[in-house]
Write an enzyme that holds these catalytic residues in place. Structure first.
Site, PDB file in Angstrom:
ATOM      1  N   THR A 384       0.849  -1.189   0.000  1.00 48.97           N
ATOM      2  CA  THR A 384       0.000   0.000   0.000  1.00 48.97           C
ATOM      3  C   THR A 384       0.888   1.243   0.000  1.00 48.97           C
ATOM      4  OG1 THR A 384      -0.156   0.174   2.413  1.00 48.97           O
ATOM      5  CG2 THR A 384      -1.747  -1.265   1.311  1.00 48.97           C
ATOM      6  N   SER A 387       3.138   4.199  -4.697  1.00 52.91           N
ATOM      7  CA  SER A 387       3.436   5.047  -5.856  1.00 52.91           C
ATOM      8  C   SER A 387       4.644   5.954  -5.643  1.00 52.91           C
ATOM      9  CB  SER A 387       2.210   5.902  -6.204  1.00 52.91           C
ATOM     10  OG  SER A 387       1.829   6.722  -5.111  1.00 52.91           O
ATOM     11  N   SER A 388       5.185   5.986  -4.403  1.00 53.18           N
ATOM     12  CA  SER A 388       6.371   6.818  -4.145  1.00 53.18           C
ATOM     13  C   SER A 388       7.073   6.332  -2.886  1.00 53.18           C
ATOM     14  CB  SER A 388       5.977   8.300  -3.977  1.00 53.18           C
ATOM     15  OG  SER A 388       5.164   8.461  -2.822  1.00 53.18           O
ATOM     16  N   ILE A 390       9.078   4.791   0.142  1.00 53.60           N
ATOM     17  CA  ILE A 390       9.404   3.425   0.581  1.00 53.60           C
ATOM     18  C   ILE A 390       8.618   2.402  -0.236  1.00 53.60           C
ATOM     19  CG2 ILE A 390       9.334   1.813   2.517  1.00 53.60           C
ATOM     20  CD1 ILE A 390       9.533   4.243   4.392  1.00 53.60           C
ATOM     21  N   SER A 516       6.854   3.159  13.144  1.00 48.96           N
ATOM     22  CA  SER A 516       7.796   4.273  13.261  1.00 48.96           C
ATOM     23  C   SER A 516       8.697   4.111  14.474  1.00 48.96           C
ATOM     24  CB  SER A 516       7.026   5.589  13.382  1.00 48.96           C
ATOM     25  OG  SER A 516       7.871   6.651  13.777  1.00 48.96           O
ATOM     26  N   TYR A 529       0.769  11.302  14.809  1.00 50.08           N
ATOM     27  CA  TYR A 529       1.341  10.217  13.999  1.00 50.08           C
ATOM     28  C   TYR A 529       1.725   9.017  14.863  1.00 50.08           C
ATOM     29  CZ  TYR A 529       4.732   7.885  10.910  1.00 50.08           C
ATOM     30  OH  TYR A 529       5.430   6.968  10.167  1.00 50.08           O
TER      31      TYR A 529
END
Length: 662
Positions: A384, A387-388, A390, A516, A529
């Site tokens: 998922t 498109s950019s 990682i 993270s 986050y």
């Protein structure tokens, strides 16, 4: 001199035959199955001889009189001076049926054949296992005194020796080697057995700890280890020495070490930490057997034990031999070898080549395909947010490795660019547009995946949203917390729970969550986050516990700071050391290949430990960094185009805590 040898293709047998052929004018007949005749040229090459001196005799240990033809039996009648019987199962983990068939009945068939051809002296290679678990010193003239022969390996070794003693019509000699390891000069060995079972544990400890770190281990009983070259040389010498018939010889180390000492010798050879403190395992003897048996009958205890033993490559019953109770007197062997120059070398003099050969040739990890291609070729993998950043770097690796690679994202144009970039390199990429923060759209996407691909084998939950803003600047921005939670937690869960039923149905699958480092370090300014990722981490731990027994693996990657479009608004990060997307993709590849529960950097682990042990200190350190690194212009509502100059103190801090979000 003419010899007949069973087990000539085995580890000890090959070397013994080579030794016998070194004697002038010797001829060796060796038993081999008809179906293994293609091994003969290789054996002759190893022995450096021809069929005129090393002559195959076709038969089978499991057949009456070895199944040797009448013609060969007649030709060998009264022609054999020494009959060496080495063929046997030398494996504690082998099943009882095969051990009885080979060790016991195979010896009976061998003795019957030796009697039929009226061989000279019958040289039987037994084992110290013939003593069972005898409490005390076991002499070479002892046999009937064996104790605790419940284990099939011990029982069959004892029974086979009994057959030799009672049914041989010719003189006999019995050899009882200790635990045979590799050659003391080259380390060469053909299988994992005895002390080798603990080498994986030593290797794991070496990977985790520096060699100077003291560790705690078990002391255990005395374990008798001998190198194969000593065993072969001793047998060859004693077999040809007169006036030693109808005796047993212990080919053992006169000064055996305790289990803890043996492990320390190999730890030093492996440059691993040694066990500075060793607890005598005999202290556990005060626990009644009924109590220990009852504890091990508990399903959770048994499953944990089995998992640990399997992970380390240890046979299930290995631990019951830690307190090995038997010492072996070898005075007759020492007397027979006196003046020959043949002696068992001390273990520490040859441990290094033993370890080196194992690590280069026998380590089970060498035979596992640890490549990404070996893990994903032909499998369906979904990334998922592919498109950019990682996700795209990971997609490139997966497509190159042969996976059916699927990526998804909100922007159809970016997905098309990603697909074209992968195709330009000669690989294929499947793309699907989806808004993972829209639960209805996620449900539609999952249905498409199941209809078109029958689900996925590996799911990489990489899509996410990050917001760097202090809580003091967020009092009127509650939507920041809602939208990060919606994508990072609820969207991720919706995809995962939609695809899990197919994985459970197939009893295989892996879910990799890109979390993270902030979850471990509790990074200031990232409360929205980090809390969303922390929620995902907690759910993952629960799911892993529930689905552990159905073949589903979960891996959490506590990713450090990576230079992706997601961090671009924070201009401060242009001067901060970060991972490249390709380095982050390598971490994803590692997760797929090794399937660990968690992947984290040392700084991240240190942060978690600091919070656990010294929470107040951790708060002070992080508060200092919080005040040292201000909110970005973007967080303050400015245009965010200006790149801030970093002070020497800021540079030092971000170098010290590389990868941490500031």
């Amino acid at each position: 001199m003419r010899y007949f040898v069973t087990g000539a293709t085995g580890f000890i047998g090959k070397r013994l035959v080579k030794k016998l052929l070194a004697r002038k004018g010797s001829v060796v007949y060796f038993l081999i199955r008809e179906g293994s005749k293609d091994k003969v040229p290789g054996l002759l090459e190893y022995w450096g001889t021809t069929k005129t001196r090393a002559i195959p005799v076709f038969g089978d240990l499991r057949q009456a009189k070895l199944g040797v033809s009448k013609e060969d039996t007649k030709a060998l009648s009264k022609q054999i001076d020494h009959f060496f019987h080495l063929a046997a199962v030398y494996d504690l983990s082998a099943d009882a049926e095969s051990q009885i068939a080979v060790n016991t009945e195979g010896t009976r068939n061998t003795v019957d054949f030796a009697n039929a051809i009226q061989a000279g002296c019958f040289q039987h290679v037994s084992s110290i296992a013939a003593a069972g678990l005898f409490e005390g010193i076991w002499r070479e003239d002892m046999f009937e005194e064996a104790e605790n022969l419940d284990h099939p390996y011990f029982a069959t070794k004892h029974d086979s020796e009994k057959i030799v003693r009672e049914h041989c019509k010719m003189p006999w000699r019995v050899y009882r080697p200790g635990l045979v390891v590799g050659d003391s000069r080259t380390g060469e060995m053909d299988k994992i057995d005895g002390p080798y079972y603990f080498f994986k544990l030593i290797q794991r400890i070496r990977q985790l700890l520096p060699p100077w770190m003291p560790t705690i281990g078990l002391e255990g009983g005395r374990i008798n280890i001998v190198p194969v070259d000593f065993v072969v040389n001793a047998m060859d010498h004693i077999a040809h020495k007169p006036n030693l018939d109808n005796k047993a010889f212990h080919l053992t180390d006169p000064e055996p070490m305790r289990v803890g000492e043996v492990l320390n010798v190999f730890c030093r050879a492996a440059h691993a930490p040694t066990m500075s403190i060793r607890i005598n395992a005999a202290l556990l003897g005060f626990i009644p057997k009924s109590v220990k048996k009852g504890i091990m009958a508990l399903s959770p205890v048994r499953r944990v034990r089995d998992a640990v033993m399997k992970d380390l490559g240890l046979p299930p019953d290995m631990m019951q031999f830690i307190n090995y109770p038997t010492r072996f007197d070898c005075r007759d062997t020492l007397a027979a070898l006196k003046g020959s120059g043949i002696a068992c070398p001390p273990l520490d003099s040859y441990a290094a080549p033993i370890w080196d050969y194992w690590e280069r040739n026998l380590d089970p990890d060498l035979f596992i395909d640890r490549t990404l291609a070996g893990q994903v070729r032909g499998k369906v993998v979904l990334v998922t947010g592919g498109s950019s950043g990682i996700g795209l770097a990971t997609a490139h690796k997966l497509a190159e490795a042969g996976a059916t690679t699927i990526i998804c994202g909100r922007d159809a144009d970016k997905l098309a660019e990603a697909r074209d970039a992968v195709r330009a390199r000669g690989y294929e990429l499947i793309t699907y547009p989806v808004d993972l923060s829209d639960m209805a759209d996620v449900d539609r996407f999952v249905k498409v995946l199941i209809d078109n691909h029958d689900g996925v084998d590996i799911l990489v939950n990489n899509a996410g949203r990050s917001i760097r803003r202090a809580i003091e600047s967020s009092f009127d921005r509650f939507h920041d917390f809602e939208r990060t939670m919606q994508l990072n937690y609820f969207g991720c869960l919706r995809v995962t729970m939609g695809l899990l039923p197919k994985m459970i149905e197939r009893h295989r699958g892996q879910v990799i969550n890109i979390s993270s480092i902030g979850v471990l370090t509790n990074a200031p300014r990232f409360s929205a986050y980090v809390s969303s990722k922390a929620a995902l981490d907690a759910w993952t731990r629960c799911a892993a516990s529930e689905l552990q027994d159905v073949g589903i693996k979960f891996t959490t990657i506590n990713m450090p700071l990576v230079r992706t479009p997601m961090i671009a608004p924070t201009k401060l990060y242009q001067n901060v050391p970060t991972l490249t997307p390709e380095e982050a993709a390598d971490m994803v590849a590692t997760a797929i290949v090794y399937k660990p529960v968690r992947i984290a950097t040392r700084v991240g682990v240190f942060g978690q430990v600091l919070h656990a042990l010294l929470p107040r200190v951790a708060q002070i350190v992080l508060n200092t960094t919080f005040r040292m690194f201000p909110d970005s212009d973007a967080a303050k509502g400015a245009d965010g185009k200006k790149i801030p100059q970093m002070s020497s103190e800021q540079i030092a801090m971000q170098q010290l805590l590389r990868g941490v979000h500031f």
